[in-house]
Design a protein around this motif. Structure first.
Motif, mmCIF file in Angstrom:
data_model
loop_
_atom_site.group_PDB
_atom_site.id
_atom_site.type_symbol
_atom_site.label_atom_id
_atom_site.label_comp_id
_atom_site.label_asym_id
_atom_site.label_seq_id
_atom_site.Cartn_x
_atom_site.Cartn_y
_atom_site.Cartn_z
ATOM 1 N N UNK A 9 0.831 -1.209 0.000
ATOM 2 C CA UNK A 9 0.000 0.000 0.000
ATOM 3 C C UNK A 9 0.862 1.254 0.000
ATOM 4 N N UNK A 10 0.255 2.344 -0.420
ATOM 5 C CA UNK A 10 0.864 3.664 -0.278
ATOM 6 C C UNK A 10 0.269 4.292 0.971
ATOM 7 N N UNK A 11 1.093 4.930 1.772
ATOM 8 C CA UNK A 11 0.616 5.582 2.977
ATOM 9 C C UNK A 11 1.412 6.830 3.265
ATOM 10 N N UNK A 12 1.030 7.494 4.344
ATOM 11 C CA UNK A 12 1.711 8.733 4.735
ATOM 12 C C UNK A 12 2.068 8.624 6.208
ATOM 13 N N UNK A 23 1.397 4.978 10.282
ATOM 14 C CA UNK A 23 1.195 5.297 8.881
ATOM 15 C C UNK A 23 -0.301 5.384 8.598
ATOM 16 N N UNK A 24 -0.737 6.497 7.969
ATOM 17 C CA UNK A 24 -2.121 6.631 7.519
ATOM 18 C C UNK A 24 -2.284 5.836 6.242
ATOM 19 N N UNK A 25 -3.285 4.969 6.217
ATOM 20 C CA UNK A 25 -3.540 4.099 5.072
ATOM 21 C C UNK A 25 -4.878 4.477 4.435
ATOM 22 N N UNK A 26 -5.169 3.943 3.246
ATOM 23 C CA UNK A 26 -6.475 4.207 2.622
ATOM 24 C C UNK A 26 -7.624 3.766 3.542
ATOM 25 N N UNK A 27 -8.806 4.329 3.315
ATOM 26 C CA UNK A 27 -10.027 4.029 4.065
ATOM 27 C C UNK A 27 -9.899 4.380 5.548
ATOM 28 N N UNK A 49 15.458 8.179 9.032
ATOM 29 C CA UNK A 49 14.886 7.456 7.905
ATOM 30 C C UNK A 49 13.506 7.968 7.491
ATOM 31 N N UNK A 50 12.745 8.497 8.440
ATOM 32 C CA UNK A 50 11.379 8.927 8.161
ATOM 33 C C UNK A 50 11.101 10.305 8.740
ATOM 34 N N UNK A 51 10.173 11.033 8.087
ATOM 35 C CA UNK A 51 9.707 12.317 8.603
ATOM 36 C C UNK A 51 8.186 12.333 8.539
ATOM 37 N N UNK A 52 7.570 13.078 9.437
ATOM 38 C CA UNK A 52 6.113 13.177 9.428
ATOM 39 C C UNK A 52 5.653 13.815 8.118
ATOM 40 N N UNK A 53 4.590 13.252 7.543
ATOM 41 C CA UNK A 53 4.052 13.747 6.276
ATOM 42 C C UNK A 53 4.661 13.081 5.054
ATOM 43 N N UNK A 54 5.711 12.276 5.240
ATOM 44 C CA UNK A 54 6.390 11.607 4.127
ATOM 45 C C UNK A 54 5.506 10.501 3.548
ATOM 46 N N UNK A 55 5.436 10.422 2.206
ATOM 47 C CA UNK A 55 4.729 9.325 1.546
ATOM 48 C C UNK A 55 5.633 8.103 1.530
ATOM 49 N N UNK A 56 5.085 6.947 1.905
ATOM 50 C CA UNK A 56 5.870 5.718 1.953
ATOM 51 C C UNK A 56 5.074 4.568 1.350
ATOM 52 N N UNK A 71 5.665 -3.073 7.110
ATOM 53 C CA UNK A 71 7.113 -3.098 6.904
ATOM 54 C C UNK A 71 7.462 -2.259 5.685
ATOM 55 N N UNK A 72 8.560 -1.532 5.809
ATOM 56 C CA UNK A 72 9.121 -0.810 4.670
ATOM 57 C C UNK A 72 10.281 -1.605 4.098
#
Length: 161
Positions: A9-12, A23-27, A49-56, A71-72
């Protein structure tokens, strides 16, 4: 949409803690990437490695009690090791037994790389004697302390009598 293990999935990145990132996910769903699932290398500070608001891009690795584990690193290619990491060919790197309630995975990826250790030079007779003497003295001191404590305890009890 039903989330199953293996779904990509794509998330933020919603928020970051010392132990992982939410991570915010769809739905309107939220999952968590544990710090050990961020990168193939050891991660001591997740903020590197990560920042708030980053798309992952994340993979669902588990769903338990309504919690979504992500998992990333499992979407990244595994780094190649030279000479099998210095381990014998039959080493099974951190795999757990079936039925333990967790997935099998190679835990050794989370550890920092160590430099090869050179074998120590053989000890001389004097060094061996010194080590044996030190062990004897430590044991002797311990025994004397316990005898003294027992003796003190008995003498205090006799006086009360």
């Amino acid at each position: 949409m039903e989330l199953t293990v293996g779904t990509v999935l794509e998330g933020k990145v919603k928020s970051i803690t010392n132990f992982g990132a939410f991570i915010s996910l769809p739905e309107n769903k939220t999952g968590m990437v544990h710090i050990s699932e961020v990168a193939n290398a050891y991660v001591s500070d997740i903020h590197q490695h990560l920042t708030e608001g980053q798309d992952v891009k994340v993979m669902v690795i588990g769903t338990e009690n309504g919690k979504i584990n992500l998992s990333i690193k499992r979407l990244e290619p595994k780094p190649q090791r030279e000479n099998n990491g210095g381990r014998p060919n039959n080493f099974r790197g951190g795999q757990r037994r079936e039925g333990s309630g967790t997935q099998n995975r190679d835990q050794s990826q989370n550890r920092p790389q160590r430099a090869p250790v050179q074998p120590a030079a053989p000890k001389t007779a004097d060094q061996l004697f010194e080590e044996k003497l030190k062990a004897f003295m430590t044991e002797s001191d311990s025994k004397l302390s316990s005898i003294k404590a027992y003796s003190d305890h008995r003498s205090k009890n006799r006086r009360r009598g």
